[in-house]
Scaffold this motif. Structure first.
Motif, PDB file in Angstrom:
ATOM      1  N   GLY A   1       0.764  -1.237   0.000  1.00  0.00           N
ATOM      2  CA  GLY A   1       0.000   0.000   0.000  1.00  0.00           C
ATOM      3  C   GLY A   1       0.795   1.286   0.000  1.00  0.00           C
ATOM      4  N   ALA A   2       2.134   1.218   0.009  1.00  0.00           N
ATOM      5  CA  ALA A   2       2.933   2.447  -0.047  1.00  0.00           C
ATOM      6  C   ALA A   2       2.608   3.225  -1.320  1.00  0.00           C
ATOM      7  N   LYS A   3       2.633   4.530  -1.223  1.00  0.00           N
ATOM      8  CA  LYS A   3       2.405   5.396  -2.388  1.00  0.00           C
ATOM      9  C   LYS A   3       3.734   5.820  -3.019  1.00  0.00           C
ATOM     10  N   GLU A   4       4.772   5.960  -2.170  1.00  0.00           N
ATOM     11  CA  GLU A   4       6.104   6.332  -2.646  1.00  0.00           C
ATOM     12  C   GLU A   4       7.151   5.512  -1.911  1.00  0.00           C
ATOM     13  N   PHE A   5       8.267   5.300  -2.591  1.00  0.00           N
ATOM     14  CA  PHE A   5       9.430   4.615  -2.025  1.00  0.00           C
ATOM     15  C   PHE A   5      10.631   5.489  -2.324  1.00  0.00           C
ATOM     16  N   TRP A   6      11.389   5.812  -1.286  1.00  0.00           N
ATOM     17  CA  TRP A   6      12.557   6.663  -1.455  1.00  0.00           C
ATOM     18  C   TRP A   6      13.804   5.877  -1.080  1.00  0.00           C
ATOM     19  N   VAL A   7      14.894   6.196  -1.745  1.00  0.00           N
ATOM     20  CA  VAL A   7      16.193   5.614  -1.414  1.00  0.00           C
ATOM     21  C   VAL A   7      17.153   6.766  -1.151  1.00  0.00           C
ATOM     22  N   CYS A   8      17.812   6.708  -0.002  1.00  0.00           N
ATOM     23  CA  CYS A   8      18.811   7.709   0.362  1.00  0.00           C
ATOM     24  C   CYS A   8      20.176   7.031   0.339  1.00  0.00           C
ATOM     25  N   ASP A   9      21.103   7.548  -0.465  1.00  0.00           N
ATOM     26  CA  ASP A   9      22.436   6.941  -0.499  1.00  0.00           C
ATOM     27  C   ASP A   9      23.277   7.473   0.668  1.00  0.00           C
ATOM     28  N   SER A  10      24.481   6.980   0.822  1.00  0.00           N
ATOM     29  CA  SER A  10      25.320   7.337   1.972  1.00  0.00           C
ATOM     30  C   SER A  10      25.796   8.788   1.946  1.00  0.00           C
ATOM     31  N   PHE A  11      25.580   9.479   0.832  1.00  0.00           N
ATOM     32  CA  PHE A  11      25.935  10.898   0.731  1.00  0.00           C
ATOM     33  C   PHE A  11      24.725  11.807   0.957  1.00  0.00           C
ATOM     34  N   GLY A  12      23.554  11.222   1.193  1.00  0.00           N
ATOM     35  CA  GLY A  12      22.350  12.009   1.431  1.00  0.00           C
ATOM     36  C   GLY A  12      21.564  12.358   0.195  1.00  0.00           C
TER      37      GLY A  12
ATOM     38  N   ILE B   1       4.115  13.639  -2.621  1.00  0.00           N
ATOM     39  CA  ILE B   1       3.496  13.855  -1.310  1.00  0.00           C
ATOM     40  C   ILE B   1       4.202  14.984  -0.561  1.00  0.00           C
ATOM     41  N   ALA B   2       5.526  14.956  -0.553  1.00  0.00           N
ATOM     42  CA  ALA B   2       6.342  15.993   0.094  1.00  0.00           C
ATOM     43  C   ALA B   2       6.999  16.799  -1.015  1.00  0.00           C
ATOM     44  N   LYS B   3       6.209  17.634  -1.645  1.00  0.00           N
ATOM     45  CA  LYS B   3       6.610  18.316  -2.886  1.00  0.00           C
ATOM     46  C   LYS B   3       7.918  19.108  -2.789  1.00  0.00           C
ATOM     47  N   ASN B   4       8.232  19.656  -1.629  1.00  0.00           N
ATOM     48  CA  ASN B   4       9.441  20.465  -1.483  1.00  0.00           C
ATOM     49  C   ASN B   4      10.579  19.726  -0.786  1.00  0.00           C
ATOM     50  N   PHE B   5      10.467  18.424  -0.652  1.00  0.00           N
ATOM     51  CA  PHE B   5      11.537  17.662  -0.016  1.00  0.00           C
ATOM     52  C   PHE B   5      12.793  17.760  -0.872  1.00  0.00           C
ATOM     53  N   PRO B   6      13.946  18.080  -0.271  1.00  0.00           N
ATOM     54  CA  PRO B   6      15.163  18.234  -1.078  1.00  0.00           C
ATOM     55  C   PRO B   6      15.645  16.906  -1.680  1.00  0.00           C
ATOM     56  N   VAL B   7      16.322  16.987  -2.806  1.00  0.00           N
ATOM     57  CA  VAL B   7      16.875  15.793  -3.438  1.00  0.00           C
ATOM     58  C   VAL B   7      18.207  15.396  -2.803  1.00  0.00           C
ATOM     59  N   SER B   8      18.731  16.270  -1.966  1.00  0.00           N
ATOM     60  CA  SER B   8      19.960  15.977  -1.237  1.00  0.00           C
ATOM     61  C   SER B   8      19.861  16.616   0.146  1.00  0.00           C
ATOM     62  N   ILE B   9      20.215  15.841   1.164  1.00  0.00           N
ATOM     63  CA  ILE B   9      20.132  16.359   2.539  1.00  0.00           C
ATOM     64  C   ILE B   9      21.506  16.427   3.174  1.00  0.00           C
TER      65      ILE B   9
END
Length: 156
Positions: free
Chosen positions: A121-132, A148-156
């Motif tokens: 039932g997940a709507k989105e799946f995100w993968v964060c690499d070791s560099f963020g 869903i989180a329209k302004n979420f950065p592509v790098s943290i």
């Protein structure tokens, strides 16, 4: 084992590993490094900055036909939380399931988790690499930014 047994087992209580169950009920343990935890914390902070009406979940246990899998971070809306908050493991995957890659993860393992989280039932799946760096996926494939989180950065 069943997930309830894992949660109540005193011998497993304070292990410094991420624990999951495979489809046969065997315990799988994955060690993580400090950077993994730092990235989880940053993701949670950004989730709260970008979405309202729900909760970020760290180490979120999700019941699947492949056993109990644990998303490193997840986001569940208030309406979904009403259904799952008292469960031992989520019978329905939160809307966003996020994996923070560690040295032991394989592409195959991450792809399998993506498939089974969408099946649950997940709507989105995100993968964060070791560099963020964050990659965003919906069931149809990779997308540039979260819907869903329209302004979420592509790098943290």
């Amino acid at each position: 084992m069943q997930w309830q047994e894992v949660c109540e087992n005193q011998n497993l209580k304070n292990l410094p590993f991420k624990i999951e169950l495979n489809s046969q009920g065997k315990v799988l343990m994955t060690p993580v490094k400090v950077n993994h935890s730092i990235l989880q914390g940053k993701i949670i902070g950004h989730l709260y900055k970008n979405i309202t009406g729900g909760e970020a979940l760290a180490e979120c246990a999700i019941k699947t036909k492949q056993g109990t899998k644990v998303a490193d971070v997840a986001w569940a809306s208030d309406s979904l939380l009403e259904k799952i908050e008292n469960e031992v493991e989520c019978s329905i995957a939160p809307e966003i399931c996020i994996e923070v890659l560690s040295f032991s993860n394989t592409k195959r393992e991450i792809n399998e988790k993506k498939i089974i989280y969408f099946e649950q039932g997940a709507k989105e799946f995100w993968v964060c690499d070791s560099f963020g760096n964050i990659s965003f996926f919906v069931q149809e494939g990779k997308i540039e930014h979260s819907k869903i989180a329209k302004n979420f950065p592509v790098s943290i």
